[in-house]
Enzyme design. Structure first.
Site, short mmCIF file in Angstrom:
data_model
loop_
_atom_site.label_atom_id
_atom_site.label_comp_id
_atom_site.label_asym_id
_atom_site.label_seq_id
_atom_site.Cartn_x
_atom_site.Cartn_y
_atom_site.Cartn_z
N ASP A 142 0.84 -1.20 0.00
CA ASP A 142 0.00 0.00 0.00
C ASP A 142 0.88 1.25 0.00
O ASP A 142 2.09 1.18 0.20
CB ASP A 142 -0.90 -0.03 1.24
CG ASP A 142 -2.08 0.93 1.14
OD1 ASP A 142 -2.39 1.39 0.02
OD2 ASP A 142 -2.69 1.22 2.19
N GLU A 182 2.60 5.12 -4.18
CA GLU A 182 2.59 6.04 -5.33
C GLU A 182 3.87 6.88 -5.53
O GLU A 182 4.07 7.34 -6.67
CB GLU A 182 1.40 6.99 -5.22
CG GLU A 182 0.07 6.29 -5.42
CD GLU A 182 -0.28 5.31 -4.29
OE1 GLU A 182 -0.86 4.25 -4.59
OE2 GLU A 182 0.06 5.60 -3.13
N ASP A 207 -9.25 2.76 -2.56
CA ASP A 207 -10.19 3.20 -1.52
C ASP A 207 -11.51 3.66 -2.12
O ASP A 207 -11.82 4.86 -2.15
CB ASP A 207 -9.56 4.31 -0.69
CG ASP A 207 -8.33 3.85 0.07
OD1 ASP A 207 -8.12 2.63 0.16
OD2 ASP A 207 -7.58 4.70 0.55
#
Length: 997
Positions: free
Chosen positions: A487, A490, A664
Site C-alpha cells: 500500500d 505512489e 479506496d
C-alpha cells in the site's frame, strides 16, 4: 523561481515553525503534524488556463533530414524548423528519429535528443533495467503489417503516419501538426475521426470507453478513488477499435456514430490496434473531438504500435513487450476477508471462526495496519499481535488450508535519535546500506506517513532490494505470512517535502488529519438509500449527526478562512534557458492532489536517488519497483512457491509479479458499477488479478448493496471484502440475506475455479484476457462498443449483475442470440435462453440472484464448493457440455499443483463434443502431461441444448463400453449422465476417452 536546494529547505518551514513552538515538557504527548504541512502552492492546470500559450501556435516544429533506411527500419535527424519557442521549457534543437519494424505486427518509433549517448545520460530515458522494451525480432519492412511514412510540410514541418497495410487504414497520424520537444515538455498531436473508440489510459475510474471530451492525467496519486481523475497507477496504453459497415458489394464505410443495442448488427466488421507510450514522466492525454494530444513532462517519445487486428491480438502483442501476467496461486482465487479495525489476534480469529460458523468459505484472512507496532513495517505490536500467538494462529489457519496476508506500507519509520527505546532495526539496516531516497544536498529525504517521519526506499539501489529482501525473510521467520499487500506506493507522503528533517526528536508523530474513529472524526455516512426504506429513522439520525458534526469555530479557523481577496492567486513558473524547474514545471498537469502541486501528499519531485536521478523523472515507477522487490523478497522467504502480491500503484509490466485492487472506493452502488470497467481496463494493462473492496471501503455499506456486491465480486479474479476503520461491519455473515446470496454466488465460483485457473494459465503463457468486455468477444457488433455493465469471464461465462438500488430486474444483451450466431444457457437451471424480441432484454434478478449464463459451444470441467480451495480441489469432477448452434462445443483444462514457481508436472486436457446426424452425442477427451494428483473421479456429464431425447434404451458408453444410462429433461433440453464415479478407474483425466450417448 526557486532552485531545488532552496525549495527543499522552504518545504520544512510549516513543520519547523510548529516544532519550535511546541513545549518540551509534554514528552508523553504525541506531536500532530499540522495540516498545513501538506499544503502545496496553488497552481492552475494548463488545460484550465485560458492564458496558457498554445505550443502548436508558438513553436516551429522540426524538419527531417539525413534519412537512412534499411530492411528493418529507418533513421533520421530532426532539426528545429525555426526560432526556439521555449514555451514550457528549453527547446531541444536536434533530435534523432529511429524506426524499427520489430515484428510483423509491432512497430517502434523513438525520438530523443541527439546529444544523448551511452556515456552522456544527462537526459533521463526509461531504462530497460526497470521496464522491458520490445527488442528487434524477425520483423522487417517487407513483412510488417505496419508502414511508417513521413513528410516535411511547409507550415508544420515533420510529421508521420502509421498505416496498416492489410486494410490501408491510417492508425496514427501527426501530419499537419507540430512536434514540440523541450526539456520539460513534449507534445505530439494525432488525428482522429469523430466518435472514436479508445480504451485504457489509466489508472482512472471511468466507463470502459473513454469518450472524446476529457483529459486523462497519468501521474501516480494516493487519493481516495475520485471519478475521472488520476489514481494510483500509470498505464499510458490505449486500445482503439474502428467499426465499418459492409455494403452489399462488400465495400466498407467507417462508422462515425455510436449504435445502441436495439440496432441490427449483422452487417458490420471492425479492426483494432494499440498504442503504448513508454514513458514514466507525468503525462496528459487530451482526448478532443477530432484529435488526441500526448503531453509529457520529460523523457522521450517512445511509441509502440500494435496492428491487431483484434483486441486479443493487440493484447498479445502488447504483453510481448511488457511481460505476461504471472500465474497466480490456486489459493489466491479463494475468498479473502479484511478490514481496517481488527484490533488483535483474537478479533481476527473470531472473524475466521464466524465464517466457519455460518458455513461461508473463507480462504484468506488479512490484517490492515492495525497489526503493526506503531504502524512500522516488519514489526508486530508486541501485545495485540505478538509473534508467538500469531505463529500459533497461522498454524491453525494453515492446517485448515487457509492463509494469512498482511499489509506492508512503502515508507520506513525513522527513530528518534535521542531516544534509545525508539530503536528500529529495519531503518538502521537500510540506512547503513544507502537504501533510502535523498534530498538534493545528499541528506536523507524524510517525509511523513502512518508511523511518523519516514524515509523511502531507493529502488534504483541494488542494496535497497537486498535490504527489503532481508527484512522480509527475517520477519517471515517470526511470522510465516503467505503473501504481501503493498500500500501507499505512489509513493505517498503526508507532508510536502522533507518535513522530517530536523524534527526527528518529535517521532513518532501523528498524521496531519484525524483517523477514522478518533474524537471529531466519526463516520456519519448512512448507507446509500437508507432514507428510502427507513424514512423516519433516517430523518432522526440525520438531525443528530448534523448537530454532532458541526465544527466549533476557533480563532485559527477564522483566521485561515479570512481573506481580503475574492480571487485566486496562482503560481506560474516560466522557463529558464538550459535549466529545469523540477518542483514547479512550467507546464502544469491536471493533477488530482491539492492545488495540482506534484509534491502534495507525495514524495517531492526533487527527491534524489543515489545515482543522481530525481523523483521528477521516475515518480510513476515507485509502485512498480516495490512490487518487483516484494516478489523477489517473498520468493526468498518462501522458496520455489509463487509469491502472492497485491499492490496499489502499478505500471506496464506490474502484472508479471503482482495483482491489483481498486483502492479506496466507497460503499455506493456507482462504485460497484465502476468496478467492472476498472477490471476490464486492467485486463488490457496485463494485470488480470484484479478486484475491488467488495461492499465498499469508505463509509457504511448496507444489506442490499453488500448482497449485490458479494455476488458480483464472486466473478472477479481477486475476491476480497474490506472496509475502513470505524465503519459498520460488513463481513458476509453480518446480514442473513447476504449469507444466502454469498453462498449461492460462491457455489458458482467454486465450480468455475478450474476454468478460472485455466484462464490464468492462458493469460500467463500467451497473454489472453480473463475478464472480457462484450465488444472483445463480439468484435463486429458496434452496439457493444460502450457495453460495460456486463462482462464475460473468459469466453464461456456471461455475467449480468444488478447495479442499481432497489432493482429486481436488469437489462442486458445476449450477444449473437438475436442474430442467431450464438446461444446461451441459464447457469442455475441449465435451460436455453429464449431468443428475445429485442436485443436489449429484461432479465429477472430478485435480491440474492445474480444472472449468470453459459455461452454455447463451451465445455466446462467443474468441481464442488468446499470451505477452502484445497478441499475443493479434492472433490469429484463434473463436465458441462453447452452445445452451440452447430451442435458442437469445446473446452480445455490446465492442471498443476497450484503453487510451485516451476511445477514439476502439469497436465492439459482438451475436450470436444459434437452431434451426429442421427442425434448421437459424443464427448472426446484428450489428455497430455504427467500431473496425476487431480485425476479424481468423474461424477457426471451434463449436455445442454439437446433438442431431442436419445433413442429409447440407448446406453452411455465410454470407449465403447456401457457405463450408465442417461436422463433427458424435455422442458430444459438437458441430458444428464450420472453414476460415472467408478468409470475410467475413478480417474477422470487418467487418459484419453470418448463418451457417446
Amino acid at each position: 523561481m526557486r532552485s531545488p536546494s532552496v525549495f527543499s529547505l522552504l518545504l520544512l518551514a510549516p513543520c519547523l515553525a510548529i516544532a519550535q513552538s511546541s513545549t518540551a515538557s509534554s514528552v508523553a504527548a504525541q506531536f500532530t503534524v499540522p495540516a498545513s504541512a501538506d499544503d502545496g502552492v496553488t497552481l492552475l492546470p494548463n488545460v484550465a488556463d485560458p492564458t496558457a500559450p498554445n505550443a502548436q501556435v508558438k513553436c516551429p516544429g522540426y524538419t527531417a533530414s539525413k534519412v537512412s533506411t534499411s530492411s528493418i527500419g529507418l533513421a533520421a535527424h530532426l532539426t528545429l524548423a525555426g526560432a526556439a519557442c521555449n514555451v514550457y521549457g528549453t527547446d531541444v534543437h536536434d533530435l534523432d528519429l529511429k524506426v524499427e519494424y520489430q515484428t510483423s505486427s509491432r512497430l517502434h518509433v523513438n525520438i530523443r535528443p541527439s546529444h544523448i549517448t551511452s556515456q552522456n545520460q544527462s537526459w533521463y530515458l526509461l531504462s530497460t533495467d526497470y521496464v522491458p522494451a520490445g527488442s528487434q525480432g524477425t520483423g522487417s519492412m517487407t513483412t510488417s503489417d505496419l508502414t511508417f511514412s513521413w513528410a516535411n510540410t511547409p507550415d508544420t514541418g515533420f510529421g508521420f503516419n502509421v498505416t496498416r497495410n492489410s486494410t490501408g487504414d491510417v492508425l496514427f497520424s501527426t501530419t499537419g501538426t507540430k512536434l514540440v520537444f523541450e526539456n520539460q515538455f513534449i507534445e505530439l498531436v494525432t488525428h482522429q475521426q469523430e466518435n472514436y473508440n479508445l480504451y485504457g489510459l489509466g489508472e482512472v475510474i471511468h466507463g470502459l470507453r473513454l469518450g472524446n471530451n476529457l483529459t486523462r492525467t497519468i501521474y501516480a496519486a494516493d487519493v481516495g478513488d475520485p471519478i475521472d481523475s488520476n489514481l494510483y497507477g500509470s498505464h499510458p496504453f490505449y486500445l482503439q477499435t474502428k467499426y465499418f459497415e459492409v455494403g452489399s458489394d462488400n465495400s466498407t464505410t467507417l462508422v462515425m456514430e455510436q449504435l445502441d443495442t436495439t440496432e441490427a448488427t449483422s452487417n458490420y466488421t471492425s479492426s483494432t490496434h494499440g498504442v503504448y507510450f513508454r514513458n514514466a514522466h507525468g503525462m496528459e492525454v487530451l482526448l478532443g473531438a477530432n484529435n488526441v494530444t500526448w503531453r509529457t513532462l520529460g523523457g522521450s517519445i517512445d511509441l509502440y504500435f500494435f496492428s491487431g487486428p483484434t483486441q486479443r491480438d493487440v493484447t498479445h502483442q502488447y504483453l510481448n513487450v511488457i511481460g505476461m501476467p504471472m500465474l497466480q496461486n490456486y489459493w489466491g482465487f479463494g475468498f479473502h476477508q479484511c478490514r481496517w479495525g481488527y484490533q488483535n489476534w483474537s478479533v481476527t480469529e473470531d472473524v475466521v471462526d464466524n465464517y466457519a460458523r455460518f458455513g461461508i468459505p473463507l480462504e484468506t484472512i488479512w490484517n490492515d495496519i492495525d497489526y503493526m507496532f506503531q504502524y512500522r513495517d516488519f514489526d508486530n505490536d508486541p501485545v495485540r499481535f505478538n509473534y508467538s500467538d500469531g505463529k500459533a494462529f497461522l498454524q491453525r489457519l494453515h492446517s485448515r488450508g487457509q492463509h494469512y496476508v498482511p499489509i506492508i506500507d512503502s515508507a520506513i519509520y525513522v527513530p528518534d535519535p535521542t531516544n534509545a527505546s525508539d530503536a528500529y532495526q529495519p531503518f538502521n539496516d537500510g540506512n547503513a546500506t544507502n537504501s533510502f531516497l535523498l534530498n538534493p544536498d545528499g541528506s536523507l529525504y524524510i517525509g511523513e506517513v502512518w508511523p511518523g517521519y519516514t524515509v523511502f526506499p531507493d529502488w534504483f539501489q541494488a542494496s535497497a532490494k537486498a535490504w527489503w529482501k532481508n527484512q522480509m525473510v527475517t520477519w517471515h521467520q517470526k511470522l510465516p505470512v503467505d503473501g504481501a499487500w503493498i500500500d501507499m506506493s505512489e509513493v505517498s507522503s503526508f507532508c510536502v517535502g522533507s518535513c522530517g528533517t530536523g524534527n526527528l526528536t518529535l517521532n513518532p508523530v501523528h498524521p496531519p488529519f484525524k483517523l477514522p474513529g478518533e474524537p471529531g472524526n466519526v463516520i456519519y455516512d448512512y448507507p446509500e438509500g437508507f432514507n428510502l426504506i427507513n424514512a423516519t429513522e433516517a430523518a432522526s439520525a440525520s438531525s443528530a449527526s448534523q448537530a454532532q458534526a458541526t465544527p466549533t469555530t476557533t480563532a485559527t479557523a477564522t483566521s485561515s478562512a479570512t481573506s481580503s481577496s475574492s480571487t485566486t492567486s496562482y503560481l506560474r513558473s516560466t522557463p529558464t534557458a538550459g535549466q529545469r524547474n523540477i518542483n514547479y514545471p512550467p507546464y502544469v498537469i491536471n493533477h488530482v492532489q491539492g492545488n495540482h502541486d506534484l509534491a502534495v501528499h507525495a514524495v517531492s519531485p526533487n527527491a534524489t536517488h543515489h545515482n543522481g536521478i530525481q523523483e521528477y523523472d521516475v515518480h510513476n515507477l515507485f509502485g512498480h519497483q516495490i512490487l518487483q522487490a516484494t516478489y523477489a523478497a517473498l520468493l526468498a522467504a518462501i522458496p520455489n512457491k509463487r509469491p502472492f502480491v497485491i499492490g496499489r500503484s502499478t505500471f506496464p509490466g506490474s502484472g508479471t509479479v503482482a495483482g491489483h485492487w481498486g483502492g479506496d472506493n466507497a460503499s455506493k452502488f456507482y462504485y460497484m458499477y465502476f468496478s467492472i470497467p476498472q477490471a476490464l481496463s486492467f485486463s488490457l494493462f496485463g494485470i488480470p488479478m484484479f478486484g475491488v473492496d467488495t461492499c465498499g471501503f469508505n463509509g457504511n455499506s448496507d444489506e442490499e448493496l453488500c448482497n449485490r456486491w458479494m455476488q458480483l465480486s464472486a466473478f472477479f479474479p481477486f475476491y476480497r471484502n474490506h472496509n475502513v476503520l470505524s465503519a459498520n461491519s460488513q463481513e458476509a455473515y453480518v446480514w442473513g440475506s447476504v449469507i444466502d446470496a454469498t453462498k449461492i454466488a460462491m457455489d458458482v465460483r467454486f465450480q468455475l475455479l478450474p476454468y478460472l485457473y485455466t484462464l490464468f494459465y492462458y493469460a500467463h503463457t500467451q497473454g489472453d484476457t480473463v475478464m472480457r468486455a462484450l465488444a472483445w468477444e463480439f468484435p463486429n457488433d458496434p452496439s457493444l462498443a460502450n457495453a460495460d455493465r456486463q462482462f464475460f469471464l473468459g469466453p464461456s461465462i456471461l455475467v449480468t449483475p444488478v447495479l442499481t438500488q432497489g432493482a429486481i430486474t436488469v437489462d442486458g444483451v445476449f450477444p449473437g442470440l438475436v442474430e442467431g450466431t450464438d446461444t446461451y444457457y441459464d447457469w442455475y437451471n441449465k435451460s436455453p435462453v429464449a431468443v428475445p424480441s429485442r436485443k436489449n432484454t429484461t432479465i429477472d434478478a430478485p435480491l440474492g440472484h445474480i444472472p449468470v449464463f453459459i455461452r454455447g459451444s463451451s465445455i466446462l470441467a467443474t468441481q464442488q464448493m468446499a470451505m477452502t480451495t484445497r478441499d475443493a480441489r479434492n472433490t469429484s469432477w463434473s463436465i458441462i457440455v453447452a452445445t452451440g448452434v452447430d451442435g458442437t462445443a469445446s473446452g480445455s483444462l490446465y492442471l498443476d499443483d497450484g503453487e510451485s514457481l516451476v511445477p514439476k508436472a502439469t497436465k492439459m486436457v482438451s475436450l470436444s463434443s459434437s452431434t451426429s446426424q442421427n442425434g448421437t452425442l459424443s464427448l472426446k477427451v484428450s489428455v497430455s502431461g504427467s500431473y496425476t494428483s487431480l485425476d479424481l473421479a468423474l461424477a457426471n456429464v451434463t449436455f445442454l441444448g439437446v433438442q431431442s431425447p436419445p433413442s429409447s434404451g440407448a446406453a452411455v458408453t465410454i470407449n465403447g463400453r456401457a457405463v450408465a444410462n442417461a436422463t433427458y429433461n424435455a422442458a430444459s433440453k438437458v441430458l444428464s449422465v450420472t453414476g460415472l464415479d467408478n468409470a475410467l478407474g475413478g480417474k477422470a483425466w487418467g487418459g484419453n476417452w470418448t463418451l457417446t450417448v
